[in-house]
Design a protein around this motif. Structure first.
Motif, mmCIF file in Angstrom:
data_model
loop_
_atom_site.group_PDB
_atom_site.id
_atom_site.type_symbol
_atom_site.label_atom_id
_atom_site.label_comp_id
_atom_site.label_asym_id
_atom_site.label_seq_id
_atom_site.Cartn_x
_atom_site.Cartn_y
_atom_site.Cartn_z
ATOM 1 N N ARG A 36 0.785 -1.067 0.044
ATOM 2 C CA ARG A 36 -0.111 -0.053 0.124
ATOM 3 C C ARG A 36 0.867 1.303 -0.069
ATOM 4 N NH1 ARG A 36 -1.193 3.487 4.110
ATOM 5 N NH2 ARG A 36 -3.042 4.633 3.799
ATOM 6 N N ALA A 37 2.033 1.212 0.875
ATOM 7 C CA ALA A 37 2.643 2.648 1.048
ATOM 8 C C ALA A 37 3.293 2.959 -0.153
ATOM 9 C CB ALA A 37 3.546 2.368 2.221
ATOM 10 N N TYR B 144 3.180 5.765 -2.908
ATOM 11 C CA TYR B 144 4.304 6.810 -3.240
ATOM 12 C C TYR B 144 4.260 6.869 -4.994
ATOM 13 C CZ TYR B 144 6.527 7.284 1.231
ATOM 14 O OH TYR B 144 6.908 7.214 2.574
ATOM 15 N N TRP C 67 -5.504 4.716 -0.823
ATOM 16 C CA TRP C 67 -5.414 5.070 0.442
ATOM 17 C C TRP C 67 -6.369 4.310 1.438
ATOM 18 C CZ3 TRP C 67 -2.281 8.868 2.606
ATOM 19 C CH2 TRP C 67 -2.622 9.338 3.846
ATOM 20 N N ARG D 250 -3.225 -1.582 5.931
ATOM 21 C CA ARG D 250 -1.793 -0.954 6.090
ATOM 22 C C ARG D 250 -0.942 -2.145 6.330
ATOM 23 N NH1 ARG D 250 -1.752 4.511 7.186
ATOM 24 N NH2 ARG D 250 -3.689 5.530 7.506
#
Length: 415
Positions: free
Chosen positions: A87-88, A92, A196, A200
């Motif tokens: 996800r992160a 980016y 988003w 996570r």
């Protein structure tokens, strides 16, 4: 799910989290917009050249910035998603895509386009690898081996939208240098919102902290990696040659400068890629790449013959068969590696495949562009046929090597 992501029902989430199925399709959408973004400027290149009086070298440089930056990001950040989560990393990457497309949308001069193209390369380098791994990990139980088909179909849809939407807006809508990118910007922003809301990352202490390091491939899957990398490279190389030279061939055969019509013709290949990927999802990946290599050899002969004889029917046949061969090679190539890469190294392993494919694709496309400028389209097309034909032969050899090593259980993962 892997240990890298919290399940959709986790109570630790402070925000509303997408379900596993929604996360799967969001990751596929990221793969799709990555290819849409990468191909979006293609239809605008002639306008940039005429509006800003660019030389062929300057136009080629716009293209070259993208793969150079992409490769650098794959080298440095290829394993990033294995440490900070899919996800992160996708956030980016999609954020960089947003910034790059925004620069294209407002570009008053070629310098902005160079900067935007660099950001696109960075975005795809981050987003596509993480998305490819995430599609596998968010697949329904027992369905992970079919993830490569969905990824292939998603990227094909992105390519089709790039040529159809871009061609239509440039040809018929106002602000031809900008409107296409505003539309794409809106689509990327929507996808960013869904990313988003994905689950996570859960820290795996055994991984340690991320730092730039060489991409490595686990010893047990290195034969599969070589076969996968060669197959994906052959698909990418064929696609780049077809998109770069096929547009010129189509323009000559159809006798039109209408960008929308040319975009529709090129989109036939993208649609065929997606249909082929979905149709082939039940077949072993090893068989897919072998069949794709054979189809590529036949298609190269068709493409060369259509150019030599100026035959539109042969060119259309080459377009359809090209989509079939690309779909088989790319879907099968990804399928060979994604389902068998260790979960904690899946992102880095996928990045290693894309790294080889993009390096060779960029080198081949740039070389053929220079040859076409110096010696003409016919010479460049013939060289492309020879180079990609050689890659297809290597794919057949790699598939044979897998079978000879008794890799049936590994190769037949797509059942």
């Amino acid at each position: 799910m892997t240990t890298f992501e919290l399940p959709a029902t986790a109570t630790a989430q402070p925000h509303r989290t997408l379900s596993r199925r929604a996360s799967f399709w969001t990751a596929a959408a990221v793969a799709g917009i990555s290819l849409w973004t990468s191909a979006a400027p293609t239809t605008a290149y002639p306008l940039y050249a005429s509006t800003w009086h660019l030389t062929p070298t300057a136009t080629t440089a716009i293209f070259a910035v993208y793969p150079v930056v992409l490769v650098v990001f794959l080298l440095i950040f290829g394993q990033l998603s294995d440490y900070i989560g899919r996800r992160a990393t996708m956030l980016y990457g999609v954020g960089a895509l947003l910034a790059g497309v925004l620069l294209f949308a407002i570009a008053p001069s070629v310098g902005w386009v160079y900067a935007g193209r660099a950001l696109m390369g960075a975005g795809v380098g981050l987003a596509l690898t993480a998305a490819t791994a995430a599609v596998v990990e968010y697949s329904a139980p027992g369905k992970a081996s079919r993830a490569s088909s969905i990824t292939t179909a998603a990227t094909a849809a992105g390519l089709a939208l790039a040529t159809i939407v871009g061609g239509g807006l440039i040809e018929y809508a106002p602000a031809p240098l900008h409107l296409d990118f505003w539309v794409l910007l809106a689509v990327i922003a929507i996808v960013f919102g869904f990313v988003w809301q994905m689950p996570r990352h859960t820290k795996d202490e055994s991984q340690g902290a991320w730092r730039p390091r060489p991409i490595t491939v686990a010893k047990g899957i290195r034969v599969l990696y070589v076969a996968s990398a060669v197959a994906v490279t052959a698909a990418y190389a064929f696609g780049s040659v077809f998109l770069a030279l096929g547009a010129q061939v189509a323009r000559q055969l159809i006798g039109t400068e209408n960008i929308f019509v040319i975009g529709l013709i090129l989109a036939i290949m993208s649609v065929t890629i997606g249909v082929t990927a979905m149709a082939g999802r039940r077949f072993p990946a090893g068989r897919l790449v072998a069949a794709g290599a054979v189809a590529t050899l036949v298609d190269l002969a068709l493409l060369e013959t259509s150019a030599q004889t100026h035959s539109l029917p042969l060119f259309m046949a080459a377009t359809v068969l090209g989509g079939i061969s690309y779909g088989l090679l790319f879907s099968g190539g990804l399928g060979l590696i994604t389902a068998h890469a260790p979960a904690h190294h899946r992102g880095g392993t996928v990045a290693a495949v894309y790294l080889v494919a993009y390096v060779l694709q960029g080198s081949i496309a740039l070389t053929l562009g220079l040859v076409a400028t110096a010696s003409g389209l016919g010479t460049a097309l013939l060289l492309g046929v020879i180079v990609i034909g050689s890659l297809a032969v290597l794919v057949i050899a790699a598939a044979g090597a897998l079978a000879a090593r008794g890799g049936g259980q590994l190769v037949e993962e797509a059942r």
